[in-house]
Motif scaffolding. Structure first.
Motif, PDB file in Angstrom:
ATOM      1  N   HIS A  97      50.457  26.908   0.040  1.00 47.71           N
ATOM      2  CA  HIS A  97      49.113  26.464  -0.361  1.00 47.71           C
ATOM      3  C   HIS A  97      48.925  26.832  -1.824  1.00 47.71           C
ATOM      4  O   HIS A  97      49.627  27.697  -2.358  1.00 47.71           O
ATOM      5  CB  HIS A  97      48.052  27.133   0.520  1.00 47.71           C
ATOM      6  N   PRO A  98      47.958  26.209  -2.476  1.00 47.35           N
ATOM      7  CA  PRO A  98      47.718  26.557  -3.879  1.00 47.35           C
ATOM      8  C   PRO A  98      47.181  27.979  -4.012  1.00 47.35           C
ATOM      9  O   PRO A  98      46.429  28.450  -3.167  1.00 47.35           O
ATOM     10  CB  PRO A  98      46.652  25.554  -4.334  1.00 47.35           C
ATOM     11  N   LEU A  99      47.603  28.637  -5.076  1.00 45.59           N
ATOM     12  CA  LEU A  99      47.097  29.973  -5.396  1.00 45.59           C
ATOM     13  C   LEU A  99      46.044  29.821  -6.469  1.00 45.59           C
ATOM     14  O   LEU A  99      46.183  29.004  -7.377  1.00 45.59           O
ATOM     15  CB  LEU A  99      48.235  30.874  -5.859  1.00 45.59           C
ATOM     16  N   ILE A 100      45.005  30.601  -6.357  1.00 43.52           N
ATOM     17  CA  ILE A 100      43.899  30.478  -7.303  1.00 43.52           C
ATOM     18  C   ILE A 100      43.646  31.829  -7.938  1.00 43.52           C
ATOM     19  O   ILE A 100      43.295  32.790  -7.258  1.00 43.52           O
ATOM     20  CB  ILE A 100      42.611  29.995  -6.611  1.00 43.52           C
ATOM     21  N   VAL A 101      43.834  31.900  -9.233  1.00 45.66           N
ATOM     22  CA  VAL A 101      43.543  33.132  -9.954  1.00 45.66           C
ATOM     23  C   VAL A 101      42.239  32.910 -10.690  1.00 45.66           C
ATOM     24  O   VAL A 101      42.104  31.992 -11.490  1.00 45.66           O
ATOM     25  CB  VAL A 101      44.673  33.492 -10.940  1.00 45.66           C
ATOM     26  N   THR A 102      41.257  33.735 -10.391  1.00 45.54           N
ATOM     27  CA  THR A 102      39.950  33.632 -11.041  1.00 45.54           C
ATOM     28  C   THR A 102      39.764  34.803 -11.985  1.00 45.54           C
ATOM     29  O   THR A 102      40.586  35.721 -12.026  1.00 45.54           O
ATOM     30  CB  THR A 102      38.826  33.624  -9.990  1.00 45.54           C
ATOM     31  N   ALA A 103      38.668  34.790 -12.708  1.00 44.67           N
ATOM     32  CA  ALA A 103      38.395  35.836 -13.692  1.00 44.67           C
ATOM     33  C   ALA A 103      38.342  37.225 -13.052  1.00 44.67           C
ATOM     34  O   ALA A 103      38.756  38.203 -13.648  1.00 44.67           O
ATOM     35  CB  ALA A 103      37.083  35.539 -14.415  1.00 44.67           C
ATOM     36  N   ASN A 104      37.818  37.313 -11.822  1.00 42.75           N
ATOM     37  CA  ASN A 104      37.708  38.628 -11.193  1.00 42.75           C
ATOM     38  C   ASN A 104      38.932  38.968 -10.366  1.00 42.75           C
ATOM     39  O   ASN A 104      38.975  40.000  -9.710  1.00 42.75           O
ATOM     40  CB  ASN A 104      36.442  38.726 -10.336  1.00 42.75           C
ATOM     41  N   GLY A 105      39.949  38.110 -10.379  1.00 47.97           N
ATOM     42  CA  GLY A 105      41.191  38.416  -9.706  1.00 47.97           C
ATOM     43  C   GLY A 105      41.265  37.969  -8.260  1.00 47.97           C
ATOM     44  O   GLY A 105      42.268  38.171  -7.618  1.00 47.97           O
ATOM     45  N   PHE A 106      40.217  37.340  -7.729  1.00 48.52           N
ATOM     46  CA  PHE A 106      40.265  36.877  -6.346  1.00 48.52           C
ATOM     47  C   PHE A 106      40.759  35.454  -6.328  1.00 48.52           C
ATOM     48  O   PHE A 106      40.377  34.640  -7.145  1.00 48.52           O
ATOM     49  CB  PHE A 106      38.892  36.967  -5.681  1.00 48.52           C
ATOM     50  N   GLY A 107      41.597  35.143  -5.353  1.00 46.79           N
ATOM     51  CA  GLY A 107      42.231  33.843  -5.345  1.00 46.79           C
ATOM     52  C   GLY A 107      41.627  32.836  -4.405  1.00 46.79           C
ATOM     53  O   GLY A 107      41.748  31.654  -4.642  1.00 46.79           O
ATOM     54  N   THR A 108      41.011  33.222  -3.334  1.00 49.73           N
ATOM     55  CA  THR A 108      40.555  32.265  -2.338  1.00 49.73           C
ATOM     56  C   THR A 108      39.053  32.417  -2.135  1.00 49.73           C
ATOM     57  O   THR A 108      38.611  33.160  -1.265  1.00 49.73           O
ATOM     58  CB  THR A 108      41.297  32.468  -1.014  1.00 49.73           C
ATOM     59  N   THR A 109      38.307  31.725  -2.946  1.00 51.22           N
ATOM     60  CA  THR A 109      36.856  31.850  -2.896  1.00 51.22           C
ATOM     61  C   THR A 109      36.328  31.378  -1.555  1.00 51.22           C
ATOM     62  O   THR A 109      36.816  30.421  -0.981  1.00 51.22           O
ATOM     63  CB  THR A 109      36.208  31.014  -4.031  1.00 51.22           C
ATOM     64  N   GLY A 110      35.317  32.078  -1.050  1.00 56.64           N
ATOM     65  CA  GLY A 110      34.674  31.689   0.190  1.00 56.64           C
ATOM     66  C   GLY A 110      35.275  32.324   1.424  1.00 56.64           C
ATOM     67  O   GLY A 110      34.721  32.202   2.494  1.00 56.64           O
ATOM     68  N   ASP A 111      36.394  32.991   1.317  1.00 59.77           N
ATOM     69  CA  ASP A 111      37.013  33.614   2.482  1.00 59.77           C
ATOM     70  C   ASP A 111      36.311  34.918   2.847  1.00 59.77           C
ATOM     71  O   ASP A 111      35.795  35.625   1.983  1.00 59.77           O
ATOM     72  CB  ASP A 111      38.483  33.923   2.222  1.00 59.77           C
ATOM     73  N   LYS A 112      36.335  35.218   4.121  1.00 60.30           N
ATOM     74  CA  LYS A 112      35.810  36.509   4.576  1.00 60.30           C
ATOM     75  C   LYS A 112      36.589  37.643   3.933  1.00 60.30           C
ATOM     76  O   LYS A 112      36.020  38.680   3.611  1.00 60.30           O
ATOM     77  CB  LYS A 112      35.928  36.624   6.098  1.00 60.30           C
ATOM     78  N   ASP A 113      37.882  37.426   3.746  1.00 59.25           N
ATOM     79  CA  ASP A 113      38.714  38.470   3.159  1.00 59.25           C
ATOM     80  C   ASP A 113      38.279  38.816   1.742  1.00 59.25           C
ATOM     81  O   ASP A 113      38.383  39.961   1.326  1.00 59.25           O
ATOM     82  CB  ASP A 113      40.177  38.041   3.161  1.00 59.25           C
ATOM     83  N   LYS A 114      37.789  37.845   1.002  1.00 58.76           N
ATOM     84  CA  LYS A 114      37.297  38.115  -0.346  1.00 58.76           C
ATOM     85  C   LYS A 114      36.110  39.066  -0.273  1.00 58.76           C
ATOM     86  O   LYS A 114      36.029  40.029  -1.023  1.00 58.76           O
ATOM     87  CB  LYS A 114      36.892  36.821  -1.040  1.00 58.76           C
ATOM     88  N   LYS A 115      35.207  38.800   0.642  1.00 56.78           N
ATOM     89  CA  LYS A 115      34.034  39.656   0.797  1.00 56.78           C
ATOM     90  C   LYS A 115      34.453  41.057   1.227  1.00 56.78           C
ATOM     91  O   LYS A 115      33.922  42.055   0.725  1.00 56.78           O
ATOM     92  CB  LYS A 115      33.074  39.043   1.827  1.00 56.78           C
ATOM     93  N   ILE A 116      35.400  41.131   2.141  1.00 56.61           N
ATOM     94  CA  ILE A 116      35.895  42.442   2.587  1.00 56.61           C
ATOM     95  C   ILE A 116      36.494  43.199   1.407  1.00 56.61           C
ATOM     96  O   ILE A 116      36.247  44.393   1.226  1.00 56.61           O
ATOM     97  CB  ILE A 116      36.916  42.269   3.732  1.00 56.61           C
ATOM     98  N   GLU A 117      37.274  42.507   0.594  1.00 56.28           N
ATOM     99  CA  GLU A 117      37.886  43.140  -0.578  1.00 56.28           C
ATOM    100  C   GLU A 117      36.814  43.629  -1.550  1.00 56.28           C
ATOM    101  O   GLU A 117      36.905  44.746  -2.068  1.00 56.28           O
ATOM    102  CB  GLU A 117      38.828  42.143  -1.265  1.00 56.28           C
ATOM    103  N   GLU A 118      35.800  42.798  -1.798  1.00 50.71           N
ATOM    104  CA  GLU A 118      34.722  43.200  -2.691  1.00 50.71           C
ATOM    105  C   GLU A 118      33.995  44.427  -2.149  1.00 50.71           C
ATOM    106  O   GLU A 118      33.702  45.368  -2.891  1.00 50.71           O
ATOM    107  CB  GLU A 118      33.721  42.052  -2.865  1.00 50.71           C
ATOM    108  N   LEU A 119      33.704  44.415  -0.859  1.00 49.25           N
ATOM    109  CA  LEU A 119      33.007  45.554  -0.248  1.00 49.25           C
ATOM    110  C   LEU A 119      33.880  46.808  -0.251  1.00 49.25           C
ATOM    111  O   LEU A 119      33.372  47.913  -0.463  1.00 49.25           O
ATOM    112  CB  LEU A 119      32.562  45.206   1.172  1.00 49.25           C
TER     113      LEU A 119
END
Length: 176
Positions: A97-119
């Protein structure tokens, strides 16, 4: 690649994932049957595998939902060697799948895992703040204790001087 601990390996892979553009899912671990300690750990892309079938044999069919899992094979397996070091025994780099590098370093916006990582990062930050505040509180309490001891000794000197003055005053009044 070798690490001092399982935690070091996990931190390394999470940082690698952040730079590359995906989120880590902590997947499996193998424990010792003797003492229960972890002997091996598998980490992978959060899009690894497929969501399980949501139709329940014991209950009603559940509503279908979108899944973040796309059958990605990217994974790392670390095992503890006899010397206590953790060694990478398997590494699959390729994602399907495509990898997404954003300014804050998270690659898959909207995922529950992103929120878990942020928390998780927020909790770590709050723990650092608590540690700093705890240290400042201990320093303050030590200062208060030192000041109290110093004040107590000064008060004792004053009390001793007052007793001497009373004794001299008493002797002086008896001489008259």
């Amino acid at each position: 690649m070798e690490f001092e601990s399982e935690d070091d390996a996990r931190k390394f892979y999470i940082e690698y994932a952040r730079r590359v553009g995906f989120v880590v899912r902590i997947m499996q671990r193998r424990r010792s049957g003797i003492d229960g300690r972890t002997l091996a750990r598998r980490l992978g892309c959060n899009k690894q595998g497929f969501s399980p079938n949501r139709k329940g044999a014991l209950g009603p069919e559940k509503k279908p939902h979108s899944s973040a899992r796309e059958g990605c094979k990217a994974t790392i397996l670390v095992k503890m060697e006899k010397n206590g070091k953790w060694v990478v025994t398997r590494f699959e780099k390729e994602h399907n799948h495509p990898l997404i590098v954003t300014a804050n370093g998270f690659g898959t916006t909207g995922d529950k895992d992103k929120k878990i990582e942020e928390l998780t990062m927020e909790v770590a930050h709050q723990e650092q703040l608590c540690s700093a505040y705890r240290e400042k509180l201990f320093t303050f309490m030590n200062n208060v204790e030192e000041q109290t001891e110093e004040l107590s000794s000064k008060i004792q000197v004053i009390v001793d001087n007052l007793r001497k003055l009373e004794a001299e005053s008493h002797r002086f009044s008896h001489r008259r």
